[in-house]
Design a protein around this motif. Structure first.
Motif, PDB file in Angstrom:
ATOM      1  N   HIS A 151       0.833  -1.198   0.000  1.00 50.47           N
ATOM      2  CA  HIS A 151       0.000   0.000   0.000  1.00 50.47           C
ATOM      3  C   HIS A 151       0.868   1.249   0.000  1.00 50.47           C
ATOM      4  O   HIS A 151       1.927   1.276   0.637  1.00 50.47           O
ATOM      5  CB  HIS A 151      -0.889   0.055   1.249  1.00 50.47           C
ATOM      6  CG  HIS A 151      -2.020  -0.925   1.231  1.00 50.47           C
ATOM      7  ND1 HIS A 151      -3.268  -0.608   0.761  1.00 50.47           N
ATOM      8  CD2 HIS A 151      -2.083  -2.223   1.630  1.00 50.47           C
ATOM      9  CE1 HIS A 151      -4.060  -1.661   0.871  1.00 50.47           C
ATOM     10  NE2 HIS A 151      -3.366  -2.654   1.397  1.00 50.47           N
ATOM     11  N   GLU A 172      -0.843   2.523  -9.446  1.00 45.00           N
ATOM     12  CA  GLU A 172      -0.821   1.063  -9.288  1.00 45.00           C
ATOM     13  C   GLU A 172       0.175   0.401 -10.229  1.00 45.00           C
ATOM     14  O   GLU A 172       0.881  -0.542  -9.851  1.00 45.00           O
ATOM     15  CB  GLU A 172      -2.220   0.497  -9.549  1.00 45.00           C
ATOM     16  CG  GLU A 172      -2.272  -1.032  -9.536  1.00 45.00           C
ATOM     17  CD  GLU A 172      -3.569  -1.596 -10.109  1.00 45.00           C
ATOM     18  OE1 GLU A 172      -3.651  -2.823 -10.257  1.00 45.00           O
ATOM     19  OE2 GLU A 172      -4.491  -0.810 -10.419  1.00 45.00           O
ATOM     20  N   ASN A 182      -1.625  -0.875  -3.919  1.00 45.07           N
ATOM     21  CA  ASN A 182      -2.921  -0.307  -3.572  1.00 45.07           C
ATOM     22  C   ASN A 182      -2.720   1.163  -3.205  1.00 45.07           C
ATOM     23  O   ASN A 182      -1.747   1.504  -2.524  1.00 45.07           O
ATOM     24  CB  ASN A 182      -3.534  -1.057  -2.390  1.00 45.07           C
ATOM     25  CG  ASN A 182      -3.791  -2.521  -2.692  1.00 45.07           C
ATOM     26  OD1 ASN A 182      -4.828  -2.885  -3.221  1.00 45.07           O
ATOM     27  ND2 ASN A 182      -2.825  -3.371  -2.364  1.00 45.07           N
ATOM     28  N   ASN A 184      -4.118   4.636  -1.422  1.00 47.88           N
ATOM     29  CA  ASN A 184      -5.014   5.120  -0.376  1.00 47.88           C
ATOM     30  C   ASN A 184      -4.968   6.640  -0.293  1.00 47.88           C
ATOM     31  O   ASN A 184      -3.881   7.219  -0.203  1.00 47.88           O
ATOM     32  CB  ASN A 184      -4.603   4.540   0.986  1.00 47.88           C
ATOM     33  CG  ASN A 184      -4.609   3.022   1.006  1.00 47.88           C
ATOM     34  OD1 ASN A 184      -5.573   2.404   1.411  1.00 47.88           O
ATOM     35  ND2 ASN A 184      -3.505   2.411   0.557  1.00 47.88           N
ATOM     36  N   VAL A 198      -9.992   4.140  -1.361  1.00 53.34           N
ATOM     37  CA  VAL A 198      -8.944   3.218  -1.787  1.00 53.34           C
ATOM     38  C   VAL A 198      -9.154   2.778  -3.227  1.00 53.34           C
ATOM     39  O   VAL A 198     -10.267   2.409  -3.630  1.00 53.34           O
ATOM     40  CB  VAL A 198      -8.904   1.959  -0.885  1.00 53.34           C
ATOM     41  CG1 VAL A 198      -7.734   1.053  -1.299  1.00 53.34           C
ATOM     42  CG2 VAL A 198      -8.785   2.351   0.586  1.00 53.34           C
ATOM     43  N   GLU A 200      -7.964  -0.252  -5.218  1.00 57.21           N
ATOM     44  CA  GLU A 200      -7.368  -1.553  -4.924  1.00 57.21           C
ATOM     45  C   GLU A 200      -6.695  -2.130  -6.168  1.00 57.21           C
ATOM     46  O   GLU A 200      -7.279  -2.143  -7.259  1.00 57.21           O
ATOM     47  CB  GLU A 200      -8.420  -2.545  -4.418  1.00 57.21           C
ATOM     48  CG  GLU A 200      -8.867  -2.273  -2.990  1.00 57.21           C
ATOM     49  CD  GLU A 200      -9.527  -3.484  -2.381  1.00 57.21           C
ATOM     50  OE1 GLU A 200      -8.913  -4.571  -2.408  1.00 57.21           O
ATOM     51  OE2 GLU A 200     -10.654  -3.347  -1.865  1.00 57.21           O
ATOM     52  N   CYS A 209     -11.714  -1.387   2.103  1.00 53.67           N
ATOM     53  CA  CYS A 209     -10.499  -2.195   1.956  1.00 53.67           C
ATOM     54  C   CYS A 209      -9.886  -2.355   3.345  1.00 53.67           C
ATOM     55  O   CYS A 209      -9.410  -1.380   3.930  1.00 53.67           O
ATOM     56  CB  CYS A 209      -9.516  -1.529   0.999  1.00 53.67           C
ATOM     57  SG  CYS A 209      -7.946  -2.425   0.824  1.00 53.67           S
ATOM     58  N   GLY A 212      -6.152  -1.761   3.418  1.00 52.57           N
ATOM     59  CA  GLY A 212      -5.938  -0.335   3.204  1.00 52.57           C
ATOM     60  C   GLY A 212      -6.195   0.467   4.466  1.00 52.57           C
ATOM     61  O   GLY A 212      -5.448   1.406   4.789  1.00 52.57           O
TER      62      GLY A 212
END
Length: 269
Positions: A151, A172, A182, A184, A198, A200, A209, A212
């Protein structure tokens, strides 16, 4: 061959569950996972969960994202499976073993120790993961945390005015993240509350998530922005996150069963 499934969700982050522990199912391919996840022509879900026997825990949970790729862990899914099983259990995932048990506010999940080393995220090269010297448009200096999944967390004054649906897939797939990441967007509300959206990896924008929420809470705690227990508010609802600074990262929240059904394997394989 007709196969039973259970549709479940945690705060709107929804799953199709296949139980292969007592059934002789063929191997699940990325293509089949993506077909089942399709919301127009399949059952529809953010993730497909396939339960198998485990020698190290009560069961093994394979997690397929909506695009057919695999995830290492999923906090919302762990709560759903604990609800389905009806009690405390240990769930083995590709990201490690997760312990879950009933709690007053739903299901509590022990997510394990967060990882912060650049090669544990992983990143393509070394850098400070608490304040990464990188930016994508107006998003800059994120924190990176691995809680079974990688993340990056951006703290912003107002997440609603940022086009996460555009920046999410760009970040991503950036070469800085060899395994993808991921994304955030977090807005601090107080010392014990965070608002979060989030993107994903492999699923896109989701209503909630779990990993997350954990990664965001941990990043905020490491920066001294919040206390050791915090409520993370997502579009689908709120999760309670507590971290002692070491091994114990606890996420608590609800889960629910939506419906059950069957499908013909050959229609999606």
């Amino acid at each position: 061959m007709r196969v039973p499934f259970i549709k479940m969700h945690g705060l709107g982050n929804d799953f199709v569950v296949l139980d292969a522990r007592g059934a002789d199912l063929p191997p699940v391919s990325p293509a089949l996972a993506a077909s089942l996840a399709d919301r127009r022509t399949g059952i529809g879900c953010d993730q497909l969960l396939v339960l198998e026997p485990s020698a190290r825990a009560d069961l093994f949970m394979h997690i397929f994202n909506a695009d057919g790729s695999e995830a290492g862990a999923c906090g919302n899914a762990s709560r759903a499976i604990a609800l389905m099983e009806g009690g405390a259990l240990r769930i083995e995932t590709a990201g490690g073993i997760i312990a879950a048990h009933p709690a007053d506010a739903g299901i509590a999940v022990e997510m394990g120790r967060p990882r912060f080393d650049w090669d544990a995220i992983p990143l393509a090269y070394p850098m400070d993961t608490l304040a990464m010297p990188v930016a994508w448009g107006e998003l800059a200096s994120p924190a990176a945390v691995n809680v079974g999944n990688p993340h990056v967390v951006f703290f912003v004054p107002d997440q609603q005015h940022i086009a996460l649906e555009t920046l999410g897939p760009e970040i991503e797939s950036d070469p800085l993240f060899p395994d993808g990441v991921n994304v955030n967007l977090a807005t601090l509300l107080s010392r014990n509350a965070i608002s979060l959206r989030v993107w994903e990896r492999g699923a896109g924008l989701t209503r909630a998530c779990g990993t997350g929420a954990c990664a965001t809470a941990v990043a905020a705690m490491r920066r001294g922005l919040v206390d050791q227990e915090v409520e993370v508010r997502l579009p689908g609802g709120a999760l309670q996150i507590a971290w002692d600074g070491g091994e114990r990262l606890l996420m608590t929240g609800p889960a629910a069963e939506s419906f059950r059904g069957t499908f013909a394997w050959g229609d999606y394989a």
